[in-house]
Design an enzyme around this catalytic site. Structure first.
Site, mmCIF file in Angstrom:
data_model
loop_
_atom_site.group_PDB
_atom_site.id
_atom_site.type_symbol
_atom_site.label_atom_id
_atom_site.label_comp_id
_atom_site.label_asym_id
_atom_site.label_seq_id
_atom_site.Cartn_x
_atom_site.Cartn_y
_atom_site.Cartn_z
ATOM 1 C CB THR A 1 -0.933 -0.005 1.227
ATOM 2 O OG1 THR A 1 -1.763 -1.168 1.156
ATOM 3 C CG2 THR A 1 -1.803 1.239 1.257
ATOM 4 C CB ILE A 2 3.208 2.726 2.424
ATOM 5 C CG1 ILE A 2 2.068 2.853 3.439
ATOM 6 C CG2 ILE A 2 4.137 3.951 2.500
ATOM 7 C CD1 ILE A 2 1.150 4.021 3.221
ATOM 8 N N GLY B 1 4.410 2.180 11.534
ATOM 9 C CA GLY B 1 4.099 0.953 12.250
ATOM 10 C C GLY B 1 5.256 0.438 13.089
ATOM 11 C CB CYS C 1 -2.103 7.674 7.972
ATOM 12 S SG CYS C 1 -2.974 6.437 8.959
ATOM 13 C CG ASN C 2 -4.963 8.206 12.356
ATOM 14 O OD1 ASN C 2 -5.772 8.901 11.733
ATOM 15 N ND2 ASN C 2 -5.146 6.909 12.574
ATOM 16 N NE ARG D 1 -7.758 1.796 7.070
ATOM 17 C CZ ARG D 1 -6.861 1.362 7.956
ATOM 18 N NH1 ARG D 1 -7.218 1.135 9.212
ATOM 19 N NH2 ARG D 1 -5.594 1.201 7.595
ATOM 20 N N GLY E 1 -1.577 9.936 20.773
ATOM 21 C CA GLY E 1 -1.055 11.110 21.478
ATOM 22 C C GLY E 1 0.440 10.995 21.733
ATOM 23 C CG HIS F 1 -7.892 6.898 9.781
ATOM 24 N ND1 HIS F 1 -8.317 5.693 10.291
ATOM 25 C CD2 HIS F 1 -6.645 6.680 9.312
ATOM 26 C CE1 HIS F 1 -7.353 4.793 10.149
ATOM 27 N NE2 HIS F 1 -6.338 5.360 9.551
ATOM 28 C CD GLN G 1 -7.353 4.500 4.885
ATOM 29 O OE1 GLN G 1 -7.887 5.590 5.098
ATOM 30 N NE2 GLN G 1 -7.921 3.556 4.144
#
Lengths: 350, 350
Positions: free
Chosen positions: B11-12, B110, B140-141, B168, B195, B220, B314
């Site tokens: 994906t990335i 990750g 991503c977030n 998601r 956070g 997301h 994402q």
């Protein structure tokens, strides 16, 4: 015995009817419905006197082979109090009819707060409804927030509540609703109506709410932040909330990760329709972080930031509130008596 | 030209490969993949030199009729920098290999922050990555939050950020993931890891995050509260955010209610794979409420509560960050130069 009429026999009305029928001090004198469907058939099967909510549609019941006891006005006239569980906006149309028959009426949260003398939550402002002719039982989300915020405000003082409501797109039976694969800011403008609605119960509470809609049908889920004046421990907050009969603290040991398992748990416990009348608060999620004092202020001014997740069963959490509102408007019991009677009759407490 | 290798072509990886190939100062020397599939076929079709990420599985490519240029070590050795886009945890296993070949490596969000010298966001801490051997491009977030919080912190000062991440459940291609009809507090314990991850970019920022998972695949969505020291108007905040190249303010006039229409808009604009590299902030949602001064403090101490909704793609918002990180570690350009070059090459700016 308090004679209770239910006008509107859908998602809420049929549940309130069953709940009223279980109360030791109430008699369900009948339910009114607009048209015949599976719910009307079930009302008949349960032996509830069925009335036609709309006179013109009465023939439809005859065609369906369903005997109706009469029109809704006859039902309202025979009752000490009527619970209006019609779709949003219809309650407002019914108001004058209830007044003509001099029957106090309870409305649901979909109606405007301006329609009534007082908006109602048993934990929040039970006594304010005594003697009122028109009372609005606030919506499922507002009910869930009121039950949670009342004890927090009393015990610690609330500086500000900030809540994101992740709302189910529709009930399981609402097959026309969405979204299917999306997360919708809804409403996209802020704050959502939920905060102001909580203020109909707690006028001075400082609260901002944000709403979203997602592809789920089982329950709403609230992501809650409450900035407290005091700084309790998470343990103390857990103990405080655990004392509230309509707050169910989901133990970590139950291995319940969402609404699906909550509903399955309720069904395993024999709950009618798998209903969950209580707020479901994940015990593990109750967290207290240091508050933040504005620039230049000492930490003493900071208070604390409480966080938690709670799930709200949109189809049923207002049911015990409707039952309590019946006693409240008639002055038939005080808050503690009514809540205790309702809870025992329904079997509240998971 | 900067010689770039991509290890991991999922994906990335495939998106970063395409982005690198578009940069005027970079050369994609090859991509490494563990096994043949539709993505491997596409890499070959695009003329990207394909390497076997796992030597033992190399025969699988022969069987699939795909020529591989060699093993991944040969690829890493030929590169000035390697972008590791392998599944979470595999990057950690690859670290020693990159060191043996003395090739600086970029990892994805990750991986653990402990694995690297510095975690990276182009808007947040570009210069800290210069000369580092191991750099982690945050998730991503975290990327989406860093882009938003950086200008707010600089312009107004952040007392505390409180963010609920409605995530998601899985990407469109991750057919084994859920939930299907549920809203899951995830993680149920607070705060979520997001956070602390933001603190790898902004160590002193006060932030609490809560995460949920829902049945959606497209993007997301963040429900954001930022308690500011200053009290700007919503208009001022909008103007501030509109100046950021990687923040897209969704105009009310576009009639975009969620991720579905955002993705359709991106596809209509010819974005590759319908990618949205920018944060998507609903302009209408940007709201400033009076702050709350702790008990006994004057309103001057209150600051303001900023609220907004933003959607994060994402699969793609970290792509431009990976490109910038390549220049950052090699000291090939400063932040402004790199971001401008990346944005122009990709066509960022909706």
């Amino acid at each position: 015995m308090i004679k209770v009429a239910i006008n509107g026999y859908g998602t809420i009305g049929k549940r309130v009817a069953d709940a009223v029928a279980l109360q030791p001090d109430m008699e369900l004198v009948g339910v009114a419905k607009t048209r015949p469907n599976f719910e009307a058939e079930t009302a008949v099967a349960k032996g509830y006197p069925l009335y036609a909510a709309v006179e013109e549609r009465r023939p439809q019941f005859d065609e369906a082979g369903i005997d109706v006891a009469g029109g809704v006005e006859k039902l309202v006239d025979a009752a000490d109090v009527v619970v209006d569980a019609c779709p949003s906006g219809i309650g407002a149309e019914n108001r004058s009819m209830y007044e003509e028959h001099d029957t106090p009426a309870l409305y649901q949260g979909g109606e405007s707060a301006d329609l009534v003398d007082v908006s109602f939550n048993a934990r929040g402002n039970y006594s304010e409804a005594e003697g009122a002719d028109h009372v609005r039982v606030v919506s499922c989300n507002t009910t869930g927030l009121s039950r949670l915020l009342a004890p927090l405000q009393e015990a610690y003082g609330v500086q500000k509540a900030r809540v994101t409501l992740v709302r189910r797109g529709g009930d399981p039976g609402q097959t026309g609703r969405g979204p299917i694969d999306d997360i919708l800011p809804n409403p996209v403008t802020l704050p959502s109506h939920h905060g102001p609605d909580v203020n109909t119960i707690f006028p001075d509470l400082n609260i901002d709410t944000l709403g979203l809609k997602v592809p789920a049908t089982l329950m709403h889920t609230h992501s809650v932040n409450v900035q407290l004046d005091a700084a309790p421990t998470a343990e103390e907050v857990r103990d405080l909330l655990a004392d509230e009969s309509r707050l169910f603290l989901v133990p970590a040991s139950y291995d319940i990760d969402g609404a699906g398992k909550l509903k399955e748990f309720a069904m395993d416990r024999g709950r009618p329709r798998g209903d969950i009348w209580e707020n479901c608060i994940w015990e593990e999620s109750i967290t207290v972080e240091d508050g933040v004092a504005p620039a230049g202020q000492g930490d003493a001014a900071a208070g604390a930031d409480l966080y938690l997740f709670q799930a709200i069963h949109q189809e049923s959490d207002v049911v015990p509130e409707n039952v309590d509102a019946i006693r409240a408007v008639l002055g038939a019991a005080d808050a503690d008596e009514s809540v205790a009677t309702t809870d025992e009759a329904l079997g509240i407490g998971l």
